[in-house]
Design a protein around this motif. Sequence first.
Motif, short mmCIF file in Angstrom:
data_model
loop_
_atom_site.label_atom_id
_atom_site.label_comp_id
_atom_site.label_asym_id
_atom_site.label_seq_id
_atom_site.Cartn_x
_atom_site.Cartn_y
_atom_site.Cartn_z
N LEU A 176 37.64 20.08 -80.83
CA LEU A 176 36.71 19.09 -81.41
C LEU A 176 37.19 17.67 -81.15
O LEU A 176 36.42 16.80 -80.72
N GLN A 179 38.29 17.18 -76.81
CA GLN A 179 37.29 17.36 -75.76
C GLN A 179 35.93 16.80 -76.15
O GLN A 179 35.19 16.32 -75.29
N TYR A 180 35.60 16.89 -77.43
CA TYR A 180 34.29 16.42 -77.86
C TYR A 180 34.38 15.13 -78.68
O TYR A 180 33.35 14.57 -79.06
#
Length: 287
Positions: A176, A179-180
């Motif tokens: 989370l 990467q996001y």
Amino acid sequence: MNRVDDVPETSDDKKQYAAAYYHYLDWLAKVETHDWFLHQHDPNRRMHAIYIPAKAPSNKFVIISHGYKGNGETMSGYAKMFYDMGFSVLLPDDRAHGKSAGKYISFGWLDRLDYLEWINTAIKYRGETLAILLFGVSMGGATVEMLSGENLPTQVKAIIADCGYSSIAEELTYILTNQYHLPKYPFEPMVSTINRRRLGYYLGDVSSTDQLAHNTRPILFIHGEKDAYVPPYMSYKNYAATHAPKQLWLVRNASHAESFWIDTPAYQHRVAKFLHTYFDPRVIPAQ
């Protein structure tokens, strides 16, 4: 995470290994195999695995656990490595993968119970003298790590975990945030609550690290130095929690689940060296 019926396309950094990967799939298609099942006549609980008998009589037996969105076939390269070392090989499809039943992916926690059944099935069919190695990569690495803390039969002699995560919650939080670029809150608690309703446990309730604290089997941890999906510190954390005989190999320049592919002879040598020490002295590392 819903079940997957098709293996997704590999990441760009792994496409360079496509020819080798398909070579191993061709080998799997030609070697003698048999279908094994758990709960074969219950469509809601049926688990499937590919069994490859050793090419010569042997009590060496390896159970190989695949990664997220993979299946037993995707582990054919590792299967051939152990087959060439004289092992019989079992390649299960995890829950919600391949030919196995299941609506949701459990990321190793419920799968560990299926692997206990696979172990007992192997002993039932192959006899009490069986010597079993547990091996897994990525989610499969975490699966055998979670399995390590259970009351395993004496036939289980050693474990190899390649790039397994320390816990489902910690891995989700890492993905989370890195990467996001999303915060842990409220996403991780929300996913955890959904998981509790669907699979019966909160993500924070289960941990490879906690299970490894109860492990008594020799274990080799393998991790790619440049793993950006499951960071290497997770294997360091798992290694530190383990009180049994243990080794840790950090593979230079390897990304996630790339250690076998980036230098296959070196990987085979390191695995054979560990097996020679802790599993069977007749496994001799190639020079």
